[in-house]
Design a protein around this motif. Structure first.
Motif, PDB file in Angstrom:
ATOM      1  N   ARG A  68       0.837  -1.198   0.000  1.00  0.00           N
ATOM      2  CA  ARG A  68       0.000   0.000   0.000  1.00  0.00           C
ATOM      3  C   ARG A  68       0.877   1.254   0.000  1.00  0.00           C
ATOM      4  O   ARG A  68       0.896   2.009   0.986  1.00  0.00           O
ATOM      5  CB  ARG A  68      -0.934  -0.033   1.224  1.00  0.00           C
ATOM      6  CG  ARG A  68      -1.815  -1.279   1.255  1.00  0.00           C
ATOM      7  CD  ARG A  68      -2.432  -1.537   2.609  1.00  0.00           C
ATOM      8  NE  ARG A  68      -1.444  -1.601   3.682  1.00  0.00           N
ATOM      9  CZ  ARG A  68      -0.676  -2.647   3.939  1.00  0.00           C
ATOM     10  NH1 ARG A  68      -0.773  -3.749   3.217  1.00  0.00           N
ATOM     11  NH2 ARG A  68       0.203  -2.599   4.921  1.00  0.00           N
ATOM     12  N   MET A  75      -3.351   1.553  -2.254  1.00  0.00           N
ATOM     13  CA  MET A  75      -3.646   2.358  -1.073  1.00  0.00           C
ATOM     14  C   MET A  75      -5.055   2.940  -1.167  1.00  0.00           C
ATOM     15  O   MET A  75      -5.781   2.998  -0.161  1.00  0.00           O
ATOM     16  CB  MET A  75      -2.606   3.469  -0.920  1.00  0.00           C
ATOM     17  CG  MET A  75      -2.759   4.304   0.339  1.00  0.00           C
ATOM     18  SD  MET A  75      -2.650   3.342   1.882  1.00  0.00           S
ATOM     19  CE  MET A  75      -2.587   4.667   3.093  1.00  0.00           C
ATOM     20  N   ASP A 320      -0.137   2.804   5.211  1.00  0.00           N
ATOM     21  CA  ASP A 320       0.725   2.721   4.026  1.00  0.00           C
ATOM     22  C   ASP A 320       1.904   1.794   4.276  1.00  0.00           C
ATOM     23  O   ASP A 320       2.249   1.476   5.422  1.00  0.00           O
ATOM     24  CB  ASP A 320       1.224   4.106   3.626  1.00  0.00           C
ATOM     25  CG  ASP A 320       2.153   4.713   4.683  1.00  0.00           C
ATOM     26  OD1 ASP A 320       1.694   4.908   5.825  1.00  0.00           O
ATOM     27  OD2 ASP A 320       3.330   4.981   4.368  1.00  0.00           O
ATOM     28  N   ALA A 362      -1.672   7.790   6.522  1.00  0.00           N
ATOM     29  CA  ALA A 362      -0.987   7.655   5.232  1.00  0.00           C
ATOM     30  C   ALA A 362       0.343   8.392   5.300  1.00  0.00           C
ATOM     31  O   ALA A 362       0.568   9.234   6.169  1.00  0.00           O
ATOM     32  CB  ALA A 362      -1.850   8.223   4.101  1.00  0.00           C
TER      33      ALA A 362
END
Length: 550
Positions: A68, A75, A320, A362
């Motif tokens: 991701r 993602m 992530d 993220a």
């Protein structure tokens, strides 16, 4: 671990018989904290063992969605899927919060072969955010030309045209000196409990920013010299690669294709280049950029509190990952434990005094950018109105050097933040982050879980993940102590970071401990004691600083 046992763990159904293995000695929990209402703890334990979904969640994040990378198509899939899960479990105010990031990037296929003096398929991966080889194989000889400073350019000027430039000094083999897999002993935990003087190094950001600026200058120099691609050596032996890259901003991505080659293969190339005609490589790098949305997104969900004036507590992990494997230990494991704690608390029907907020960040791998964005959007800003704007890794390196800190209206609302980001190992306790006043409080909150191994509270800080910028603006943010397993030795960021290395018993324990700590924080009579709002330190010891954490 036996294959049949792994499949049973992934099914996330735990029988009463197996509980004696996962959670020994639970009967002693009633004596751990006299006077404390243990009924919610017992419900959390029951839900987190007999009805656990943590391994189902992490298996979907890894096997189904996969790696991701921030702003990649995978993602985006993970952002949507995790929001649906939170909603299906009954959480409220489920949404995304965006922040400026840069380009999306993903790998379709890649191959690196040595084709002279003989054919060898190499273990390699494209470096993140480097361009591809325009759909065809790129074939060229290598040249070993290590460059770490601008003054190194002069040595190689006029020698790099048409070459694949090997940028890393190869060195020699790096054999491990201790076992790769480790759990923390009592002695190990005891060594963690030491106060560390907070360190302020006003020159550290400048050094790091210069290194980032050098990466851009190096790419420009290589292009001007006619080099056709770059290669770097993986920083672990064992045929492990990571493919980390940090030039992700719009207008900042490199001009030349780049690959990272496993250390053993890279050193062979370097030896051949030194002893005879330079070997020839064939590189196929089929990658995709996605510029449809330069915003990255944090995923937020809540269990509402009953007292709107009491503020909120929070737990988070970064969603992530890098792309060499499936981002399992780093950090699908932490994300799944955050999600499972949310599911457990929702399923038990708790009605906390404070709102409990959950965050999946993220951009952590590119500079802890998601949680930094949350800090600057909701908690506090750093620096003055005339400070030059910074983005990406620049903002990461420069954040701690900006003064003053200006609290935002929501600054006092966050009573406590708890982070998980060190793999799938059992939670052993909490770092108190140089805040001695919270130590007895944390020990009380953890007391029901001593028999599960989670009872240690140490005053020292830890860094490198999503609680650090909260700490840097004076908000009480904390990281859990975890058994390291093989996280640092071979899994972290590498091509071995798959579901196979996750420990289901540990992740169930972690989800239970996290859920209970969050509930204790949400129902506490008072918010946690805070350290003073940071102000710019006075540097009095010119010999007291080092660069050992760069």
């Amino acid at each position: 671990m036996r294959r049949s046992h792994l499949f049973r763990l992934a099914a996330a159904t735990v029988t009463a018989t197996s509980l004696s293995i996962v959670l020994p000695g639970l009967a002693a929990a009633k004596d751990a904290a006299p006077g404390k209402d243990m009924v919610p703890v017992n419900r959390i334990i029951d839900e987190g063992t007999n009805h656990s979904q943590v391994m189902v969640t992490v298996q979907h994040l890894t096997d189904v969605i996969g790696p991701r990378l921030t702003n990649s198509p995978a993602m985006r899939t993970a952002e949507a899927w995790t929001q649906r899960q939170f909603t299906d479990w009954g959480l409220k105010n489920v949404h995304k919060e965006g922040f400026a990031f840069g380009r999306g990037w993903s790998i379709e296929r890649s191959s690196v072969r040595m084709i002279t003096p003989r054919v060898v398929q190499l273990t390699a991966i494209p470096v993140a955010w480097t361009p591809g080889t325009t759909g065809a194989a790129l074939t060229a000889p290598v040249i070993v030309a290590p460059m770490t400073r601008e003054r190194d350019f002069a040595k190689w000027r006029g020698k790099l045209g048409g070459k694949i430039v090997l940028l890393t000094l190869p060195g020699t083999g790096d054999e491990p000196g201790e076992p790769a897999f480790k759990r923390l002993s009592g002695e190990d935990l005891g060594k963690l409990d030491r106060f560390q003087q907070p360190r302020y190094d006003p020159e550290a950001a400048d050094r790091r920013l210069k290194r980032l600026d050098f990466a851009k200058k190096l790419d420009a120099f290589l292009k001007s010299e006619g080099a056709v691609a770059t290669a770097t050596m993986a920083y672990r032996d064992g045929k492990l690669v990571s493919g980390e890259g940090y030039l992700f901003g719009v207008g900042d991505t490199p001009a030349l294709p780049g690959v990272q080659i496993a250390a053993e293969d890279y050193r062979r190339l370097a030896r051949l280049a030194k002893s005879g005609p330079a070997p020839t490589l064939e590189i196929v790098s089929d990658v995709r950029f996605d510029d449809s949305d330069p915003q990255a997104y944090n995923v937020i969900a809540e269990i509402p509190g009953t007292d709107p004036k009491a503020g909120y507590v929070m737990a988070g992990a970064h969603l992530d990952s890098w792309v060499a494997a499936d981002g399992a230990a780093d950090n699908a494991a932490g994300s799944a434990m955050i999600m499972e704690a949310a599911r457990i608390l929702a399923a038990t029907g708790v009605r906390p005094k404070r709102t409990i907020r959950f965050a999946l960040w993220a951009g952590e791998e590119q500079g802890i950018l998601g949680s930094m964005a949350y800090v600057t959007q909701h908690l506090a800003t750093r620096g003055g109105p005339n400070d030059p704007p910074q983005t990406g890794m620049q903002s990461y390196y420069g954040f701690s050097q900006k003064w003053p800190i200006t609290p935002l209206p929501g600054y006092a609302d966050l009573a406590a933040y708890f982070n998980i980001d060190n793999g799938s190992g059992k939670l052993r306790g909490l770092y108190a982050e140089t805040n001695p006043a919270v130590v007895p409080i944390f020990r009380d909150w953890l007391s029901p879980f001593a028999s599960m191994g989670a009872s240690t509270v140490v005053v020292r800080p830890t860094g490198g993940t999503d609680h650090v910028f909260m700490q840097q603006v004076g908000v009480p943010g904390f990281q859990f102590i975890q058994d390291p397993l093989d996280y640092d030795s071979r899994i972290h960021h590498t091509s071995a970071d798959t579901f196979d290395h996750l420990k289901a018993d540990d992740m169930r324990q972690g989800s239970i401990v996290l859920a209970s700590v969050l509930l204790s924080a949400a129902n506490a009579d008072k918010a946690l004691p805070r350290t003073p709002l940071p102000t710019k330190p006075v540097v009095t010891d010119p010999y007291g600083y080092s660069d050992d954490d760069d």
